[in-house]
Design a protein around this motif. Structure first.
Motif, PDB file in Angstrom:
ATOM      1  N   GLN A  31       9.902  -6.429   8.515  1.00  9.74           N
ATOM      2  CA  GLN A  31       8.952  -5.463   9.073  1.00  9.74           C
ATOM      3  C   GLN A  31       9.544  -4.731  10.279  1.00  9.74           C
ATOM      4  O   GLN A  31       9.527  -3.511  10.321  1.00  9.74           O
ATOM      5  CB  GLN A  31       7.658  -6.159   9.478  1.00  9.74           C
ATOM      6  CG  GLN A  31       6.876  -6.671   8.294  1.00  9.74           C
ATOM      7  CD  GLN A  31       5.582  -7.346   8.716  1.00  9.74           C
ATOM      8  OE1 GLN A  31       5.370  -7.640   9.882  1.00  9.74           O
ATOM      9  NE2 GLN A  31       4.721  -7.591   7.751  1.00  9.74           N
ATOM     10  N   GLU A  81       8.742   2.388   4.880  1.00  9.03           N
ATOM     11  CA  GLU A  81       8.711   1.336   3.878  1.00  9.03           C
ATOM     12  C   GLU A  81       9.545   1.787   2.684  1.00  9.03           C
ATOM     13  O   GLU A  81       9.308   2.842   2.112  1.00  9.03           O
ATOM     14  CB  GLU A  81       7.263   1.085   3.468  1.00  9.03           C
ATOM     15  CG  GLU A  81       7.069  -0.099   2.578  1.00  9.03           C
ATOM     16  CD  GLU A  81       5.600  -0.414   2.358  1.00  9.03           C
ATOM     17  OE1 GLU A  81       5.324  -1.223   1.483  1.00  9.03           O
ATOM     18  OE2 GLU A  81       4.741   0.156   3.048  1.00  9.03           O
ATOM     19  N   LYS A 104       5.486  -2.737   5.706  1.00  9.26           N
ATOM     20  CA  LYS A 104       4.716  -2.349   6.905  1.00  9.26           C
ATOM     21  C   LYS A 104       4.417  -3.551   7.757  1.00  9.26           C
ATOM     22  O   LYS A 104       4.330  -4.631   7.361  1.00  9.26           O
ATOM     23  CB  LYS A 104       3.421  -1.679   6.496  1.00  9.26           C
ATOM     24  CG  LYS A 104       3.654  -0.329   5.894  1.00  9.26           C
ATOM     25  CD  LYS A 104       2.335   0.337   5.590  1.00  9.26           C
ATOM     26  CE  LYS A 104       2.561   1.714   4.997  1.00  9.26           C
ATOM     27  NZ  LYS A 104       1.334   2.426   4.769  1.00  9.26           N
TER      28      LYS A 104
END
Length: 104
Positions: A31, A81, A104
């Motif tokens: 992430q 992403e 995300k």
């Protein structure tokens, strides 16, 4: 005349030159920050000759940097992403490649 192809498939071939190169990439999926870590000290000589390259699947280089310590942080928070290709290389030789999944 010709053949109609409604879909286009693209295959990415990821080859490792040295499958025993002692490196881990984590977490994956990632992430915010990806880490490149060496399990043991590779016999490099000079570390400044080793680096990483993060690319999108079209081959565009997103980030690249020298590997100067046993653990390197790759900043991923600002990236969209997607799936990326991370290459570890020495001079002009690709040593190991990873597919990295940014979420995300």
């Amino acid at each position: 005349q010709g053949i109609h192809q409604p879909q286009l498939s693209v295959m990415v071939d990821v080859k490792d030159i040295d499958t025993h190169f002692p490196v881990k990439v984590f977490p994956n999926p990632v992430q915010t920050a990806l880490f490149i870590s060496f399990n043991q000290t590779p016999e490099w000589g000079n570390a400044e000759h080793y680096s990483y390259r993060l690319m999108d699947l079209q081959g565009k280089v997103i980030l690249q940097h020298d590997l100067l310590s046993p653990t390197t942080l790759v900043p991923m928070a600002s990236l969209p992403e997607a799936t990326y290709l991370l290459q570890i290389h020495s001079n002009t030789t690709d040593i190991k490649s990873f597919l990295v999944f940014k979420t995300k």
